[in-house]
Design a protein around this motif. Structure first.
Motif, short mmCIF file in Angstrom:
data_model
loop_
_atom_site.label_atom_id
_atom_site.label_comp_id
_atom_site.label_asym_id
_atom_site.label_seq_id
_atom_site.Cartn_x
_atom_site.Cartn_y
_atom_site.Cartn_z
N LYS A 230 -5.35 0.26 -13.33
CA LYS A 230 -3.94 0.14 -12.97
C LYS A 230 -3.11 0.73 -14.10
O LYS A 230 -3.45 0.58 -15.28
CB LYS A 230 -3.56 -1.33 -12.76
N LEU A 231 -2.04 1.43 -13.75
CA LEU A 231 -1.20 2.06 -14.77
C LEU A 231 -0.69 1.02 -15.78
O LEU A 231 -0.13 -0.01 -15.40
CB LEU A 231 -0.02 2.76 -14.10
N GLY A 267 -0.03 1.28 -5.23
CA GLY A 267 0.55 1.20 -6.58
C GLY A 267 0.21 2.41 -7.42
O GLY A 267 -0.32 3.41 -6.92
N ASN A 268 0.48 2.32 -8.70
CA ASN A 268 0.26 3.41 -9.65
C ASN A 268 -1.00 3.15 -10.47
O ASN A 268 -1.23 2.03 -10.94
CB ASN A 268 1.47 3.56 -10.57
N TYR A 269 -1.76 4.22 -10.67
CA TYR A 269 -3.05 4.10 -11.35
C TYR A 269 -3.20 5.20 -12.39
O TYR A 269 -2.46 6.18 -12.40
CB TYR A 269 -4.20 4.21 -10.34
N THR A 270 -4.22 5.04 -13.24
CA THR A 270 -4.59 6.04 -14.23
C THR A 270 -6.08 6.34 -14.10
O THR A 270 -6.89 5.41 -14.03
CB THR A 270 -4.29 5.57 -15.66
N ASN A 287 -2.38 10.32 -14.17
CA ASN A 287 -1.81 9.23 -13.39
C ASN A 287 -1.69 9.65 -11.92
O ASN A 287 -1.45 10.83 -11.63
CB ASN A 287 -0.44 8.82 -13.92
N PHE A 288 -1.85 8.68 -11.04
CA PHE A 288 -1.71 8.98 -9.60
C PHE A 288 -1.23 7.74 -8.87
O PHE A 288 -1.28 6.62 -9.40
CB PHE A 288 -3.03 9.50 -9.02
N THR A 289 -0.78 7.94 -7.65
CA THR A 289 -0.21 6.85 -6.85
C THR A 289 -0.97 6.73 -5.53
O THR A 289 -1.32 7.74 -4.91
CB THR A 289 1.28 7.12 -6.56
N SER A 291 -0.45 5.09 -1.80
CA SER A 291 0.58 4.52 -0.92
C SER A 291 -0.02 3.46 0.00
O SER A 291 -1.25 3.35 0.14
CB SER A 291 1.21 5.64 -0.08
#
Length: 339
Positions: A230-231, A267-270, A287-289, A291
């Motif tokens: 998770k980011l 959510g946002n991830y790394t 980083n990526f999202t 949906s």
């Protein structure tokens, strides 16, 4: 008598099945033809088994392979073509034709420098030399250009080995081709993490990392240690480690990390990748999202990829089960007769 006829019928079906398998395996024992390099003067080493050519800017040259038909009775039609080397998603070098697009980092790929494909007829127990013209760009190139001369038996199905189920075996062979202006000069590889996104691969939900070698150099013994977090957090949600991967010059491949249900939410991830090949190390990050819609698709039941051999395993299992049932029935019948 009915039961005896049923017993014999099952055994006939079983042995017929094994006969078909044996016939198909026998057909696959050999391609019935060979190809071999005909080394030109600018071949670096005559004992390699593939082409390694030292070339110069603007050079025009020829490259030939010898196609030999081993059949004593059948003329073979062989497609012969230059191909570009690619990297598979399993981290192996592929020299066969590929649907992959030319990598954005590649200035040239091998088929762009060579003449077009040809199809030749080779009579039984004879051989033919197939020659391609090539031209090196006037401004030359850095590092290596890697590919192959690919040969595919296109003989019509009437001349092909065929089982009673219509399995038509076609055989392909390759001879590798490596072009370089200075074979002794080494170029350092460079890895890039181009994209990260959710995907469905072979019926499985995955996080797909596209990894690129943006330099004109072939290298191997690549190890990858990838993690998804998770980011802004330290907990590792998904991970995958591999070793002994290879990468062709100026190519990319998809590195898939399985994503079991409930592991991912929107959510946002790394994505983090620690990579190593020999003395070279890379730490890649992107980083990526994900949906809500993508999470929904990932969590949907997926249809597994079809296995072409599965029908044979199922049929064999059914036949064996029937044989076991009949044998058991026969044993019980004998015991009753004794009593």
């Amino acid at each position: 008598m009915k039961k005896q006829r049923y017993f014999y019928l099952i055994f006939i079906l079983l042995f017929s099945f094994f006969g078909l398998v044996s016939e198909t395996q026998a057909a696959d024992k050999g391609a019935g033809y060979t190809i071999a390099p005909v080394y030109p003067e600018n071949q670096v080493d005559q004992h390699l088994g593939y082409f390694s050519l030292k070339v110069t800017p603007g050079q025009r040259g020829q490259l030939a392979v010898l196609v030999q038909n081993l059949s004593a009775t059948k003329t073979k039609k062989i497609l012969v073509k230059p191909t570009a080397a690619t990297t598979t998603d399993q981290g192996q070098i592929n020299y066969s034709p590929s649907n992959k697009k030319k990598d954005s980092s590649a200035t040239y790929i091998l088929p762009e420098l060579f003449s077009k494909q040809v199809t030749v007829s080779v009579a039984p127990k004879t051989s033919r030399e197939v020659t391609f013209e090539y031209q090196i760009p006037q401004n030359g190139f850095k590092g290596q250009i890697l590919g192959a001369i690919y040969a595919l038996d296109q003989t019509s199905s009437s001349n092909q080995n065929k089982s009673q189920f219509g399995i038509n075996s076609k055989f392909a062979m390759v001879v590798g081709v490596q072009l370089s202006q200075d074979p002794s000069k080494k170029v350092a590889p460079k890895l890039n993490l181009r994209t990260v996104k959710p995907a469905i691969q072979n019926g499985n939900a995955t996080i797909q990392l596209n990894i690129q070698n943006s330099q004109p150099i072939l290298f191997g013994k690549l190890s990858l240690n990838a993690q998804i977090k998770k980011l802004g957090q330290q907990q590792v949600i998904l991970k995958r480690k591999v070793s002994n991967y290879q990468m062709a010059p100026n190519t990319n491949f998809n590195f898939n990390i399985d994503a079991p249900k409930s592991k991912l939410t929107a959510g946002n991830y790394t994505a983090l990748v620690n990579a190593k090949a020999g003395d070279y190390t890379w730490r890649l990050k992107r980083n990526f999202t994900i949906s809500d819609n993508q999470v929904h698709k990932l969590n949907q039941p997926q249809t597994p990829a079809r296995n072409g051999n599965m029908i044979w395993y199922i049929l064999l299992a059914v036949l064996l089960l029937l044989v076991i049932i009949v044998l058991s029935f026969g044993a019980r019948t004998k015991r009753r007769r004794r009593h």
